[in-house]
Design a protein around this motif. Structure first.
Motif, PDB file in Angstrom:
ATOM      1  N   THR A  57     -45.120  -6.773  25.350  1.00  0.00           N
ATOM      2  CA  THR A  57     -43.969  -7.365  24.564  1.00  0.00           C
ATOM      3  C   THR A  57     -43.153  -6.043  24.058  1.00  0.00           C
ATOM      4  O   THR A  57     -43.749  -5.077  24.009  1.00  0.00           O
ATOM      5  N   TRP A  58     -41.767  -6.320  24.120  1.00  0.00           N
ATOM      6  CA  TRP A  58     -40.989  -5.094  23.713  1.00  0.00           C
ATOM      7  C   TRP A  58     -41.212  -4.737  22.155  1.00  0.00           C
ATOM      8  O   TRP A  58     -41.216  -3.784  21.970  1.00  0.00           O
ATOM      9  N   LEU A  59     -41.419  -5.863  21.404  1.00  0.00           N
ATOM     10  CA  LEU A  59     -41.814  -5.413  20.141  1.00  0.00           C
ATOM     11  C   LEU A  59     -43.116  -4.613  19.902  1.00  0.00           C
ATOM     12  O   LEU A  59     -43.075  -3.409  19.032  1.00  0.00           O
ATOM     13  N   ALA A  60     -43.949  -4.853  20.900  1.00  0.00           N
ATOM     14  CA  ALA A  60     -45.236  -3.842  20.529  1.00  0.00           C
ATOM     15  C   ALA A  60     -44.894  -2.373  20.880  1.00  0.00           C
ATOM     16  O   ALA A  60     -45.231  -1.461  20.125  1.00  0.00           O
ATOM     17  N   ILE A  61     -44.243  -2.142  21.846  1.00  0.00           N
ATOM     18  CA  ILE A  61     -43.709  -0.719  22.375  1.00  0.00           C
ATOM     19  C   ILE A  61     -42.862  -0.319  21.389  1.00  0.00           C
ATOM     20  O   ILE A  61     -42.953   0.915  20.842  1.00  0.00           O
ATOM     21  N   TRP A  62     -41.729  -1.091  20.685  1.00  0.00           N
ATOM     22  CA  TRP A  62     -40.866  -0.489  19.687  1.00  0.00           C
ATOM     23  C   TRP A  62     -41.565   0.063  18.562  1.00  0.00           C
ATOM     24  O   TRP A  62     -41.365   1.082  17.866  1.00  0.00           O
ATOM     25  N   LEU A  63     -42.558  -0.774  18.103  1.00  0.00           N
ATOM     26  CA  LEU A  63     -43.298  -0.471  17.027  1.00  0.00           C
ATOM     27  C   LEU A  63     -44.562   0.601  16.734  1.00  0.00           C
ATOM     28  O   LEU A  63     -44.265   1.706  16.261  1.00  0.00           O
ATOM     29  N   ALA A  64     -44.770   0.762  18.444  1.00  0.00           N
ATOM     30  CA  ALA A  64     -45.637   1.869  18.352  1.00  0.00           C
ATOM     31  C   ALA A  64     -44.731   3.164  18.549  1.00  0.00           C
ATOM     32  O   ALA A  64     -45.202   4.122  17.664  1.00  0.00           O
ATOM     33  N   HIS A  65     -43.657   3.385  19.313  1.00  0.00           N
ATOM     34  CA  HIS A  65     -43.063   4.443  19.134  1.00  0.00           C
ATOM     35  C   HIS A  65     -42.541   4.705  17.723  1.00  0.00           C
ATOM     36  O   HIS A  65     -42.278   5.934  17.416  1.00  0.00           O
TER      37      HIS A  65
END
Lengths: 370, 300
Positions: free
Chosen positions: B160-168
């Motif tokens: 999901t987008w949320l996953a990668i936003w939070l990771a970055h």
């Protein structure tokens, strides 16, 4: 008497209204916000709409959601009595950062440490097995050897070339200097994967007798040699991939060192020249010692990059043909073999290798303004 | 006197000559890539790109093919229409934008508020928290990949987008907080105090005063984080997976290497599509770009 009651009643009434308002604000608004965000999440995940629309909604949902989080938290805390407010308000500002940092960095260090003593599925403890693997397995030893190559050659050549170009460019006229620097710095904008494609093409191999499309083999054939599959021969392949790193990072070294060189006082150089020093002596005896701090900063930054190198190797050889580095072995253990324990142990080794360099780098950074 | 002048002249020729040679060597890979991406498929496969000097022959077919969706029709040199399977890079480009814009904005927002609190607010254990944030600069992001991947699997967040936003956001925070703190803490105290006396709340001060005053620092960080996220491969590969619907440009290019490893016209065109936006930023905002990359030089 009745008048007083009336005033009291009115006051109670208005107080009640204020409280009602506060409750609505601090309960209803967050609940509505949560429902809307959740609906957005589900809609985005289903993803059956126009691509551009999905992208636009996702961007708005993400940025807007985070901004709203602060606005709502702030307006709730602003409603509280003063002493509560001043105690809680700092955490509205710093809380999200601390929460994200503990989830994404603090806890992972602890959990990776624990995982590194466990088996593949992280179910039972296996003692030091994963570390034994990390320090004795053939592919890891190969990775260490290659990482040392990356570290020593990548760092030294990048810094030396960057310094050379900075010194030379400093002696040319303004517009020419700017043009040279832009050209050398440009590869910094390219991804490691993109650079991997560009250089795979430079090293491309076609059988002898056919026209070569890769520059390196074309030169070799033109000089009367046989074409070579460069990326399949160790250790040449690792050296050729280090060239890619040098190509990308020299611009970075050049810009920092060039700025440092311009800070060397002219009087110092003049004094040296009057004392009869030639340009080479001035370079090694005056300039180098003067910009030592910047050289250390640049070197440590690139050194960190070489320790963690992954993308270039992944795009060019995938770690085959004896080109493994710590980063690629880590990846294979994690996703190909799904061995959490080994992957964590390798990550811990990386952390231990990075800490001293980074610490040193930070101390240098302290002295420099942003 | 004459001999010194001749020496300077020779010196100049050497300096300019050396720099010109270095610049040519530095540009050859990029120029070769650009030319190849504009050549017809057969030419790119059989002859070197430098032969275009003798027989110039250019086409946008490679770009059409990598950008288009599932199937696309191209006109070959002989004038006949040919249907080839497209590579759908437009989708990957959109995905990259969807990942990058929030993955730049969110960490900057979170870092700016935190930096403001660290610099100008009083709260218990402030110094200790700040030291921890700085210490986290040393953590390589590989450490976090395994645990976070498992969390995401449990939360059903992978891909999901949320996953990668939070990771970055997580990986970018220590550096952003550190640099913004350095900047925000140097804002003169008088400015803040007079605003405070005028009855401004902390939130108003932050949005009306601190953010506008920090624009130079925010601009540098924006460019750095943009280039970092746009060019990232490892984080995207880990948390977005290989699902084509969410794959970003770097993942796309990597899979193109695997599938079409010897179709140089496609690979080079693909490489250029991934480079497009960073190059535009580089040429239009060169000064800020350089400053941004400098600022991010210690990224963990």
């Amino acid at each position: 008497m009745s008048e007083q009651t009336e005033i009291l009643g009115r006051r109670v009434g208005s107080e009640l209204l204020t409280w009602l308002y506060r409750i609505v604000l601090s309960v209803v608004v967050p609940v509505v916000f949560f429902i809307v965000m959740r609906a957005g999440f589900i809609w985005l995940r289903r993803g059956n709409a126009n691509q551009v629309l999905i992208a636009a909604v996702a961007i708005l949902w993400g940025i807007g959601g985070f901004a709203m989080l602060y606005v709502i938290a702030n307006s709730i805390v602003e409603q509280l009595p003063d002493e509560w407010k001043s105690a809680l308000l700092p955490f509205v500002f710093v809380g999200p950062a601390l929460a994200i940092l503990s989830w994404y960095l603090v806890m992972p260090v602890v959990r990776s440490l624990v995982n590194s003593f466990q088996d593949a599925a992280a179910e039972s403890f296996v003692g030091l097995d994963n570390y034994v693997y990390a320090f004795t397995e053939r592919v890891m030893l190969e990775a260490f050897r290659n990482n040392v190559l990356w570290l020593v050659l990548g760092t030294s050549v990048t810094v030396a070339l960057g310094l050379l170009i900075a010194v030379l460019a400093d002696r040319t006229v303004g517009p020419f200097e700017t043009a040279v620097k832009s050209l050398i710095f440009l590869p910094m904008a390219i991804s490691f994967i993109g650079a991997g494609v560009i250089w795979r093409f430079m090293y491309a191999f076609r059988p002898a007798g056919t026209a070569q499309v890769g520059v390196l083999n074309a030169i070799r054939v033109a000089l009367g040699g046989e074409p070579v599959g460069w990326l399949t021969i160790a250790p040449t392949n690792t050296l050729l991939m280090i060239v890619v790193l040098i190509w990308m990072q020299t611009g970075f070294a050049m810009v920092i060192l060039s700025a440092a060189l311009k800070g060397v006082p002219q009087e110092l150089l003049e004094a040296g020249r009057i004392d009869g020093a030639n340009e080479v002596q001035i370079f090694f005896r005056i300039m180098i010692p003067y910009i030592q701090g910047s050289i250390v900063t640049v070197s440590t930054s690139i050194l960190l990059l070489t320790l963690k190198i992954f993308d270039i190797v992944w795009a060019m050889t995938g770690g085959q043909f004896s080109t493994s580095v710590i980063g690629t072995v880590f990846w294979r253990q994690m996703f190909t073999f799904r061995h959490n324990g080994r992957a964590s142990a390798i990550a811990m080794v990386l952390l231990v290798l990075v800490i001293p360099v980074m610490w040193y780098n930070l101390q240098q950074l302290e002295q420099e303004a942003f | 006197m004459g001999s010194t002048r001749r020496q300077t002249l020779i010196g100049n020729i050497l300096v300019y000559g050396a720099l010109i040679i270095i610049c040519i060597v530095w540009s050859v890979p990029t120029i070769g890539t650009l030319i190849t991406s504009l050549r017809p498929a057969d030419d790119a496969k059989t002859t070197g790109w430098w032969t275009v000097v003798n027989e110039p022959n250019f086409t946008f077919n490679a770009y059409r093919q990598v950008l288009a969706g599932k199937e696309t029709t191209i006109v070959t040199e002989e004038g006949e229409e040919q249907t080839v399977s497209g590579q759908g890079m437009t989708q990957a480009f959109l995905n990259s934008l969807t990942v990058t814009i929030p993955a730049v904005a969110i960490p900057l927002l979170v870092a700016a508020t935190a930096a403001y609190a660290f610099a100008w607010m009083e709260f218990p254990a402030r110094r200790m928290f700040f030291v921890i944030v700085i210490a986290l600069l040393v953590v390589p992001l590989q450490i976090a990949l395994v645990p976070i991947f498992r969390d995401y699997r449990a939360l059903n967040l992978n891909g999901t987008w949320l996953a990668i936003w939070l990771a970055h956001t997580g990986f970018g925070l220590p550096l952003s907080i550190y640099l913004l703190y350095n900047y925000i803490s140097t804002i003169p105290r008088d400015i803040l105090e007079s605003a405070f006396i005028d009855g401004a709340s902390q939130f108003t001060m932050f949005t009306r005063l601190i953010l506008p005053l920090s624009i130079p620092a925010l601009a540098s960080l924006t460019i750095f984080q943009f280039v970092w996220v746009w060019n990232d491969f490892l984080v995207a590969l880990t948390f977005l997976g290989t699902n084509e619907e969410v794959a970003v440009l770097t993942q796309y290019l990597q899979s193109l290497i695997g599938e079409r490893g010897s179709d140089w016209h496609l690979l080079t065109a693909g490489a250029f599509v991934t480079m497009l936006l960073p190059l535009v930023v580089f040429f239009s905002l060169q000064r800020f770009f350089v400053r941004g990359m400098m600022a991010g030089s210690v990224k963990g």
